[in-house]
Design a protein around this motif. Structure first.
Motif, PDB file in Angstrom:
ATOM      1  N   ALA A   6     102.006  31.790  73.731  1.00 41.92           N
ATOM      2  CA  ALA A   6     102.982  32.318  74.692  1.00 41.92           C
ATOM      3  C   ALA A   6     103.395  33.742  74.310  1.00 41.92           C
ATOM      4  O   ALA A   6     103.498  34.610  75.180  1.00 41.92           O
ATOM      5  N   LEU A   7     103.638  33.972  73.034  1.00 42.15           N
ATOM      6  CA  LEU A   7     104.031  35.304  72.573  1.00 42.15           C
ATOM      7  C   LEU A   7     102.912  36.319  72.788  1.00 42.15           C
ATOM      8  O   LEU A   7     103.156  37.441  73.241  1.00 42.15           O
ATOM      9  N   THR A   8     101.677  35.931  72.518  1.00 42.54           N
ATOM     10  CA  THR A   8     100.534  36.818  72.722  1.00 42.54           C
ATOM     11  C   THR A   8     100.338  37.146  74.198  1.00 42.54           C
ATOM     12  O   THR A   8     100.139  38.304  74.560  1.00 42.54           O
ATOM     13  N   LEU A   9     100.415  36.128  75.047  1.00 34.25           N
ATOM     14  CA  LEU A   9     100.286  36.360  76.496  1.00 34.25           C
ATOM     15  C   LEU A   9     101.389  37.278  76.995  1.00 34.25           C
ATOM     16  O   LEU A   9     101.140  38.180  77.796  1.00 34.25           O
ATOM     17  N   PHE A  10     102.628  37.066  76.523  1.00 34.34           N
ATOM     18  CA  PHE A  10     103.739  37.908  76.953  1.00 34.34           C
ATOM     19  C   PHE A  10     103.527  39.349  76.503  1.00 34.34           C
ATOM     20  O   PHE A  10     103.743  40.284  77.277  1.00 34.34           O
ATOM     21  N   ALA A  11     103.084  39.540  75.256  1.00 31.87           N
ATOM     22  CA  ALA A  11     102.867  40.898  74.752  1.00 31.87           C
ATOM     23  C   ALA A  11     101.776  41.617  75.538  1.00 31.87           C
ATOM     24  O   ALA A  11     101.927  42.794  75.890  1.00 31.87           O
ATOM     25  N   LEU A  12     100.683  40.929  75.838  1.00 34.40           N
ATOM     26  CA  LEU A  12      99.604  41.533  76.621  1.00 34.40           C
ATOM     27  C   LEU A  12     100.063  41.859  78.037  1.00 34.40           C
ATOM     28  O   LEU A  12      99.757  42.933  78.567  1.00 34.40           O
ATOM     29  N   ALA A  13     100.792  40.932  78.650  1.00 36.62           N
ATOM     30  CA  ALA A  13     101.293  41.170  79.999  1.00 36.62           C
ATOM     31  C   ALA A  13     102.296  42.317  80.005  1.00 36.62           C
ATOM     32  O   ALA A  13     102.273  43.161  80.904  1.00 36.62           O
ATOM     33  N   LEU A  14     103.184  42.371  79.015  1.00 36.85           N
ATOM     34  CA  LEU A  14     104.179  43.439  78.947  1.00 36.85           C
ATOM     35  C   LEU A  14     103.508  44.807  78.837  1.00 36.85           C
ATOM     36  O   LEU A  14     103.878  45.744  79.553  1.00 36.85           O
ATOM     37  N   ALA A  15     102.511  44.913  77.971  1.00 34.13           N
ATOM     38  CA  ALA A  15     101.789  46.183  77.841  1.00 34.13           C
ATOM     39  C   ALA A  15     101.099  46.554  79.144  1.00 34.13           C
ATOM     40  O   ALA A  15     101.111  47.714  79.561  1.00 34.13           O
ATOM     41  N   SER A  16     100.518  45.580  79.816  1.00 37.35           N
ATOM     42  CA  SER A  16      99.828  45.837  81.078  1.00 37.35           C
ATOM     43  C   SER A  16     100.807  46.233  82.183  1.00 37.35           C
ATOM     44  O   SER A  16     100.532  47.138  82.971  1.00 37.35           O
ATOM     45  N   ILE A  17     101.953  45.570  82.222  1.00 40.36           N
ATOM     46  CA  ILE A  17     102.966  45.882  83.237  1.00 40.36           C
ATOM     47  C   ILE A  17     103.478  47.304  83.057  1.00 40.36           C
ATOM     48  O   ILE A  17     103.575  48.075  84.009  1.00 40.36           O
ATOM     49  N   VAL A  18     103.808  47.660  81.832  1.00 41.63           N
ATOM     50  CA  VAL A  18     104.372  48.989  81.550  1.00 41.63           C
ATOM     51  C   VAL A  18     103.363  50.086  81.867  1.00 41.63           C
ATOM     52  O   VAL A  18     103.732  51.145  82.381  1.00 41.63           O
TER      53      VAL A  18
END
Length: 65
Positions: free
Chosen positions: A9-21
């Motif tokens: 969950a933490l890895t998916l969130f970090a990847l999504a956050l970087a992609s969103i930004v």
């Protein structure tokens, strides 16, 4: 020690956050909304971003979207 599900969950969130930004086609309010969705729904939120929210450069078949 963190569980494997928490690490995923933490890895998916970090990847999504970087992609969103980094996504230039998404406005500030939409980015904030996607971050809230990704944070609120730990596994489903990031998957939704990559499946629905992210605008890919050349679509699924390589053509313009």
């Amino acid at each position: 020690m963190a569980s494997a599900g928490g690490a995923v969950a933490l890895t998916l969130f970090a990847l999504a956050l970087a992609s969103i930004v980094r996504d230039p086609g998404t406005g500030c309010v939409a980015k904030l909304a996607w971050v809230v969705v990704a944070l609120t729904l730990p596994i489903v939120g990031p998957i939704l971003w990559f499946a629905v929210g992210k605008r890919y450069r050349h679509g699924l078949n390589g053509g313009n979207r």
